[in-house]
Design a protein around this motif. Structure first.
Motif, PDB file in Angstrom:
ATOM      1  N   PRO A 106       0.973  -0.868   0.107  1.00 38.04           N
ATOM      2  CA  PRO A 106       0.189  -0.275  -0.194  1.00 38.04           C
ATOM      3  C   PRO A 106       1.131   1.272  -0.162  1.00 38.04           C
ATOM      4  CG  PRO A 106      -0.390  -1.570   1.956  1.00 38.04           C
ATOM      5  CD  PRO A 106       0.795  -2.330   1.278  1.00 38.04           C
ATOM      6  N   PRO A 107       0.426   2.647  -0.525  1.00 37.67           N
ATOM      7  CA  PRO A 107       1.617   3.775  -0.226  1.00 37.67           C
ATOM      8  C   PRO A 107       1.908   4.006   0.864  1.00 37.67           C
ATOM      9  CG  PRO A 107      -1.036   3.585  -1.336  1.00 37.67           C
ATOM     10  CD  PRO A 107      -1.087   2.497  -1.401  1.00 37.67           C
ATOM     11  N   GLY A 108       2.707   4.392   1.111  1.00 39.15           N
ATOM     12  CA  GLY A 108       3.240   5.018   2.424  1.00 39.15           C
ATOM     13  C   GLY A 108       4.583   3.960   2.804  1.00 39.15           C
ATOM     14  N   TYR A 109       4.741   3.130   1.838  1.00 38.88           N
ATOM     15  CA  TYR A 109       6.143   2.340   2.726  1.00 38.88           C
ATOM     16  C   TYR A 109       7.003   2.483   1.424  1.00 38.88           C
ATOM     17  CZ  TYR A 109       3.648  -1.734   4.417  1.00 38.88           C
ATOM     18  OH  TYR A 109       2.455  -2.749   5.267  1.00 38.88           O
ATOM     19  N   ALA A 110       7.303   3.664   0.805  1.00 39.48           N
ATOM     20  CA  ALA A 110       8.250   4.451   0.165  1.00 39.48           C
ATOM     21  C   ALA A 110       9.384   5.193   1.379  1.00 39.48           C
ATOM     22  CB  ALA A 110       7.764   4.688  -1.098  1.00 39.48           C
ATOM     23  N   LEU A 111       9.041   5.807   1.856  1.00 37.61           N
ATOM     24  CA  LEU A 111       9.304   6.430   2.454  1.00 37.61           C
ATOM     25  C   LEU A 111       9.821   5.165   3.340  1.00 37.61           C
ATOM     26  CD1 LEU A 111       6.624   9.288   3.667  1.00 37.61           C
ATOM     27  CD2 LEU A 111       8.200   9.540   2.739  1.00 37.61           C
ATOM     28  N   LEU A 112       9.073   4.381   4.114  1.00 37.07           N
ATOM     29  CA  LEU A 112       9.879   3.385   4.750  1.00 37.07           C
ATOM     30  C   LEU A 112      11.517   3.294   4.299  1.00 37.07           C
ATOM     31  CD1 LEU A 112       7.504   1.191   5.938  1.00 37.07           C
ATOM     32  CD2 LEU A 112       8.623   3.618   7.524  1.00 37.07           C
ATOM     33  N   PHE A 113      11.177   2.651   3.224  1.00 39.23           N
ATOM     34  CA  PHE A 113      12.944   2.531   2.348  1.00 39.23           C
ATOM     35  C   PHE A 113      13.407   3.910   1.575  1.00 39.23           C
ATOM     36  CE2 PHE A 113       9.860  -0.813   2.160  1.00 39.23           C
ATOM     37  CZ  PHE A 113      11.119  -1.870   1.036  1.00 39.23           C
ATOM     38  N   GLY A 114      13.283   4.816   2.004  1.00 33.51           N
ATOM     39  CA  GLY A 114      14.335   5.769   2.236  1.00 33.51           C
ATOM     40  C   GLY A 114      13.929   6.741   0.938  1.00 33.51           C
ATOM     41  N   ARG A 115      12.889   6.548   0.269  1.00 29.39           N
ATOM     42  CA  ARG A 115      11.996   7.097  -1.323  1.00 29.39           C
ATOM     43  C   ARG A 115      11.386   7.863  -0.904  1.00 29.39           C
ATOM     44  NH1 ARG A 115      12.206   2.298  -5.701  1.00 29.39           N
ATOM     45  NH2 ARG A 115      13.781   1.938  -5.934  1.00 29.39           N
ATOM     46  N   ALA A 116      10.798   9.175  -1.318  1.00 30.08           N
ATOM     47  CA  ALA A 116       9.584  10.816  -1.649  1.00 30.08           C
ATOM     48  C   ALA A 116       8.377   9.538  -2.313  1.00 30.08           C
ATOM     49  CB  ALA A 116      11.078  10.791  -2.573  1.00 30.08           C
ATOM     50  N   GLU A 117       8.051   9.939  -1.511  1.00 32.29           N
ATOM     51  CA  GLU A 117       6.569   8.964  -2.608  1.00 32.29           C
ATOM     52  C   GLU A 117       5.524  10.242  -3.370  1.00 32.29           C
ATOM     53  OE1 GLU A 117       4.098   5.190  -1.789  1.00 32.29           O
ATOM     54  OE2 GLU A 117       3.840   6.602   0.035  1.00 32.29           O
ATOM     55  N   LEU A 118       5.957  10.185  -4.351  1.00 39.03           N
ATOM     56  CA  LEU A 118       4.825  11.038  -5.044  1.00 39.03           C
ATOM     57  C   LEU A 118       3.262  10.777  -5.336  1.00 39.03           C
ATOM     58  CD1 LEU A 118       7.665  12.347  -7.568  1.00 39.03           C
ATOM     59  CD2 LEU A 118       7.069  13.208  -4.896  1.00 39.03           C
ATOM     60  N   SER A 119       2.715  11.241  -5.451  1.00 41.46           N
ATOM     61  CA  SER A 119       0.793  11.421  -5.482  1.00 41.46           C
ATOM     62  C   SER A 119       0.802  12.175  -7.222  1.00 41.46           C
ATOM     63  CB  SER A 119       0.477  11.630  -4.266  1.00 41.46           C
ATOM     64  OG  SER A 119       0.255  11.942  -3.837  1.00 41.46           O
ATOM     65  N   ALA A 120      -0.194  11.527  -7.856  1.00 43.60           N
ATOM     66  CA  ALA A 120      -0.899  12.184  -8.328  1.00 43.60           C
ATOM     67  C   ALA A 120      -1.910  13.080  -7.489  1.00 43.60           C
ATOM     68  CB  ALA A 120      -1.653  11.802  -9.183  1.00 43.60           C
ATOM     69  N   VAL A 121      -2.339  14.100  -8.648  1.00 38.79           N
ATOM     70  CA  VAL A 121      -2.883  15.579  -7.541  1.00 38.79           C
ATOM     71  C   VAL A 121      -4.170  15.461  -8.559  1.00 38.79           C
ATOM     72  CG1 VAL A 121      -3.027  17.829  -7.156  1.00 38.79           C
ATOM     73  CG2 VAL A 121      -0.712  16.955  -6.909  1.00 38.79           C
TER      74      VAL A 121
END
Length: 156
Positions: free
Chosen positions: A141-156
């Protein structure tokens, strides 16, 4: 100091050499050392405990080819931790994932659990490659990227 008398015919005791480290052991120690440095853990033992707990938690959330490829890319000991987990029936959000680790870890808080999770997951891209991490993240699910040290961009 005088030598201890030996029975007649006794062979003097010799130190048994420790088994030589294998390249696989070196890979495991490299992972643990990377986590120790990432999380600034005081001891290798602490870093190893955190690594095992986080990989076990992650192991239930990664399935299919990504799970197989992740296990292949990791040191054998880490692969066993990942592969031994039963797949979850419901993926947790990133916040729930961190909270579940905090609940299972004695003395942990949500903040320390997040630190632990990030300390382990942030070293994985360097070990398994960005492409595999991207595939793993696509399952989560969204939100895990930050745990891997990545920025997580979402479509606006």
């Amino acid at each position: 100091m005088p030598a201890t008398p030996q029975p007649a015919g006794a062979v003097p005791a010799r130190a048994v050499p420790a088994p030589a480290a294998t390249p696989e052991d070196d890979r495991w120690h490299h992972l643990i050392d990377a986590v120790r440095e990432s999380g600034r853990y005081a001891t290798r033992s602490e870093a190893e405990s955190v690594t095992r707990a986080v990989l076990a938690a992650l192991g239930g959330h990664v399935i299919g080819d990504e799970r197989v490829d992740l296990a292949r890319a990791l040191p054998e000991e880490a692969a066993r931790v990942i592969a031994s987990q039963i797949p979850v029936t419901r993926h947790l959000t990133a916040a729930e994932f961190v909270a579940s680790l905090a609940d299972r870890t004695e003395g942990a808080t949500p903040a320390t659990a997040r630190w632990d999770v990030s300390s382990v997951l942030c070293v994985l891209p360097g070990l398994v490659g960005d492409a595999l991490v991207t595939r793993v993240l696509a399952q989560l699910p969204p939100g895990y990227a930050l745990l891997f040290g990545r920025a997580e961009l979402s479509a606006v």
